[in-house]
Structures are given as C-alpha cells and as structure tokens.
Design a protein around this motif. Sequence first.
Motif, PDB file in Angstrom:
ATOM      1  N   LEU A   5       0.830  -1.201   0.000  1.00  0.00           N
ATOM      2  CA  LEU A   5       0.000   0.000   0.000  1.00  0.00           C
ATOM      3  C   LEU A   5       0.868   1.257   0.000  1.00  0.00           C
ATOM      4  O   LEU A   5       0.563   2.230  -0.700  1.00  0.00           O
ATOM      5  CB  LEU A   5      -0.932  -0.019   1.213  1.00  0.00           C
ATOM      6  CG  LEU A   5      -2.062   0.996   1.256  1.00  0.00           C
ATOM      7  CD1 LEU A   5      -2.897   0.981  -0.008  1.00  0.00           C
ATOM      8  CD2 LEU A   5      -2.933   0.746   2.477  1.00  0.00           C
ATOM      9  N   GLU A   6       1.954   1.234   0.750  1.00  0.00           N
ATOM     10  CA  GLU A   6       2.873   2.373   0.758  1.00  0.00           C
ATOM     11  C   GLU A   6       3.474   2.614  -0.624  1.00  0.00           C
ATOM     12  O   GLU A   6       3.562   3.751  -1.083  1.00  0.00           O
ATOM     13  CB  GLU A   6       3.992   2.151   1.771  1.00  0.00           C
ATOM     14  CG  GLU A   6       3.558   2.291   3.213  1.00  0.00           C
ATOM     15  CD  GLU A   6       4.646   1.923   4.206  1.00  0.00           C
ATOM     16  OE1 GLU A   6       5.674   1.304   3.795  1.00  0.00           O
ATOM     17  OE2 GLU A   6       4.487   2.239   5.393  1.00  0.00           O
ATOM     18  N   VAL A   7       3.883   1.535  -1.305  1.00  0.00           N
ATOM     19  CA  VAL A   7       4.466   1.660  -2.642  1.00  0.00           C
ATOM     20  C   VAL A   7       3.441   2.230  -3.620  1.00  0.00           C
ATOM     21  O   VAL A   7       3.747   3.121  -4.424  1.00  0.00           O
ATOM     22  CB  VAL A   7       5.009   0.294  -3.128  1.00  0.00           C
ATOM     23  CG1 VAL A   7       5.365   0.336  -4.600  1.00  0.00           C
ATOM     24  CG2 VAL A   7       6.221  -0.114  -2.296  1.00  0.00           C
ATOM     25  N   ILE A  48      -5.448   8.750  -3.475  1.00  0.00           N
ATOM     26  CA  ILE A  48      -4.429   8.942  -2.440  1.00  0.00           C
ATOM     27  C   ILE A  48      -5.084   9.189  -1.087  1.00  0.00           C
ATOM     28  O   ILE A  48      -4.646   8.646  -0.061  1.00  0.00           O
ATOM     29  CB  ILE A  48      -3.479  10.101  -2.828  1.00  0.00           C
ATOM     30  CG1 ILE A  48      -2.600   9.682  -4.009  1.00  0.00           C
ATOM     31  CG2 ILE A  48      -2.616  10.531  -1.652  1.00  0.00           C
ATOM     32  CD1 ILE A  48      -1.854  10.838  -4.665  1.00  0.00           C
ATOM     33  N   SER A  49      -6.129   9.990  -1.058  1.00  0.00           N
ATOM     34  CA  SER A  49      -6.799  10.296   0.203  1.00  0.00           C
ATOM     35  C   SER A  49      -7.426   9.052   0.826  1.00  0.00           C
ATOM     36  O   SER A  49      -7.247   8.786   2.020  1.00  0.00           O
ATOM     37  CB  SER A  49      -7.879  11.359  -0.014  1.00  0.00           C
ATOM     38  OG  SER A  49      -7.312  12.542  -0.486  1.00  0.00           O
ATOM     39  N   LEU A  50      -8.171   8.294   0.039  1.00  0.00           N
ATOM     40  CA  LEU A  50      -8.860   7.124   0.582  1.00  0.00           C
ATOM     41  C   LEU A  50      -7.890   6.011   0.972  1.00  0.00           C
ATOM     42  O   LEU A  50      -7.990   5.430   2.051  1.00  0.00           O
ATOM     43  CB  LEU A  50      -9.906   6.616  -0.409  1.00  0.00           C
ATOM     44  CG  LEU A  50     -11.130   7.521  -0.555  1.00  0.00           C
ATOM     45  CD1 LEU A  50     -11.986   7.090  -1.742  1.00  0.00           C
ATOM     46  CD2 LEU A  50     -11.949   7.519   0.710  1.00  0.00           C
ATOM     47  N   ALA A  56      -3.083   4.876   7.135  1.00  0.00           N
ATOM     48  CA  ALA A  56      -2.918   5.507   8.457  1.00  0.00           C
ATOM     49  C   ALA A  56      -3.650   4.701   9.526  1.00  0.00           C
ATOM     50  O   ALA A  56      -3.132   4.494  10.622  1.00  0.00           O
ATOM     51  CB  ALA A  56      -3.434   6.941   8.428  1.00  0.00           C
ATOM     52  N   TYR A  57      -4.829   4.212   9.200  1.00  0.00           N
ATOM     53  CA  TYR A  57      -5.574   3.413  10.169  1.00  0.00           C
ATOM     54  C   TYR A  57      -4.855   2.089  10.440  1.00  0.00           C
ATOM     55  O   TYR A  57      -4.777   1.639  11.573  1.00  0.00           O
ATOM     56  CB  TYR A  57      -6.998   3.154   9.678  1.00  0.00           C
ATOM     57  CG  TYR A  57      -7.894   2.679  10.787  1.00  0.00           C
ATOM     58  CD1 TYR A  57      -8.438   3.582  11.674  1.00  0.00           C
ATOM     59  CD2 TYR A  57      -8.157   1.331  10.962  1.00  0.00           C
ATOM     60  CE1 TYR A  57      -9.236   3.159  12.713  1.00  0.00           C
ATOM     61  CE2 TYR A  57      -8.951   0.899  11.998  1.00  0.00           C
ATOM     62  CZ  TYR A  57      -9.494   1.819  12.869  1.00  0.00           C
ATOM     63  OH  TYR A  57     -10.279   1.400  13.904  1.00  0.00           O
ATOM     64  N   PHE A 134      -9.416  -2.465   2.849  1.00  0.00           N
ATOM     65  CA  PHE A 134      -8.238  -2.246   3.695  1.00  0.00           C
ATOM     66  C   PHE A 134      -8.652  -1.918   5.124  1.00  0.00           C
ATOM     67  O   PHE A 134      -8.086  -2.451   6.077  1.00  0.00           O
ATOM     68  CB  PHE A 134      -7.344  -1.136   3.128  1.00  0.00           C
ATOM     69  CG  PHE A 134      -6.459  -1.591   2.011  1.00  0.00           C
ATOM     70  CD1 PHE A 134      -5.422  -2.470   2.245  1.00  0.00           C
ATOM     71  CD2 PHE A 134      -6.658  -1.134   0.716  1.00  0.00           C
ATOM     72  CE1 PHE A 134      -4.600  -2.906   1.216  1.00  0.00           C
ATOM     73  CE2 PHE A 134      -5.851  -1.553  -0.314  1.00  0.00           C
ATOM     74  CZ  PHE A 134      -4.818  -2.440  -0.070  1.00  0.00           C
ATOM     75  N   PHE A 135      -9.628  -1.024   5.282  1.00  0.00           N
ATOM     76  CA  PHE A 135     -10.113  -0.693   6.623  1.00  0.00           C
ATOM     77  C   PHE A 135     -10.604  -1.946   7.350  1.00  0.00           C
ATOM     78  O   PHE A 135     -10.271  -2.166   8.517  1.00  0.00           O
ATOM     79  CB  PHE A 135     -11.236   0.346   6.567  1.00  0.00           C
ATOM     80  CG  PHE A 135     -10.771   1.763   6.644  1.00  0.00           C
ATOM     81  CD1 PHE A 135     -10.516   2.371   7.856  1.00  0.00           C
ATOM     82  CD2 PHE A 135     -10.592   2.516   5.489  1.00  0.00           C
ATOM     83  CE1 PHE A 135     -10.099   3.683   7.941  1.00  0.00           C
ATOM     84  CE2 PHE A 135     -10.177   3.838   5.553  1.00  0.00           C
ATOM     85  CZ  PHE A 135      -9.925   4.425   6.778  1.00  0.00           C
TER      86      PHE A 135
END
Length: 162
Positions: A5-7, A48-50, A56-57, A134-135
């Motif tokens: 996810l970071e990549v 990017i926001s979602l 972050a969560y 992901f959440f």
Amino acid sequence: MIKTLEVVLVAAFAALTLDTLWGVFSRYVLGNQSRWTEELAVYLLVWISLLGAGLAYGEKAHLGVDYFVGKMDPAAQRVAAIAIELLVASFAGFALVYGGFTLVSKTLEAKQVSPALGLQVGYAYLAVPISGVFFLTFCIENLVELFTGQASPRKGAPVTDA
C-alpha cells in the motif's frame, strides 16, 4: 500488505506531482494547458486520500482515534478500542465496501465517461470499496490483537495488565 500500500501511494503521489507539473508547464510555458491534467489530478487525489486513510488506520496513526483512546486509563482503553474497531468495521463494511461497490456497479452500468480522460467514472470510484477492504482488514487485525493481548490500542505497544 502495508508495504504494498505504501508503494502504491508513493507511485500515485509521484504521478500526481508529475501530472501537476505538466499541467503548470503546459499552461504557462506552452500557453495551452493539457485538458486531462486537472481531471487526472482530481482522481489521483481521491485515490491517495482514501488509500492513505486506510494506511494511516492500519498503522494505528489515525489521529482522532489514537488521541481519545490515549486519554483513558488502561482498562478503559481496551474496551474503547474494541468499540471503536467495531464501529469502524461497521462503517467500512456498510458504507465503503457495500456502498462503494453499489456506486461502482451503478456507474459502470450507466456507462458514465469522464470528459477529458475518456475513462469510465466507475473505475475511478473503485477507490471507495478498495479502501473499505483495507479498513476492514486492519480492523480485523486490530481486533485479533486486542482479544489475544498482543497489542494495546495505541501504536501497537505491548499490553500490560494493570
């Protein structure tokens, strides 16, 4: 999963940066801005926001949740963290995953196309259910850690029985 996810987010942010630079260059240097740059920037910003919120969560860096849980005594932290995880999982499952897939499928059925990119808008909306998955995944992981005592509600620190 977090590293992947970071990549993806770094690549999307790099694409957003290049897109914005090209839009500015084509507008002010070439005198005619490319039609697609603004629309692509909006779609990339949504993704990017979602996805960034999901990341972050997953890293337990969600400021609001971490702040309020951290203000409680250790016994109440676990109860609050479980309640928060269940609420977030409910929202992610219903609003993001179910609602997002409904939005995507209805938009694809309507064959709505973005004006500048010519992309079916439903594909741009895929960010909603994907971020929901992901959440949900991170909520399940956090709940397992909370119930097994492997991590505290804050920043993944070991649980101490106080």
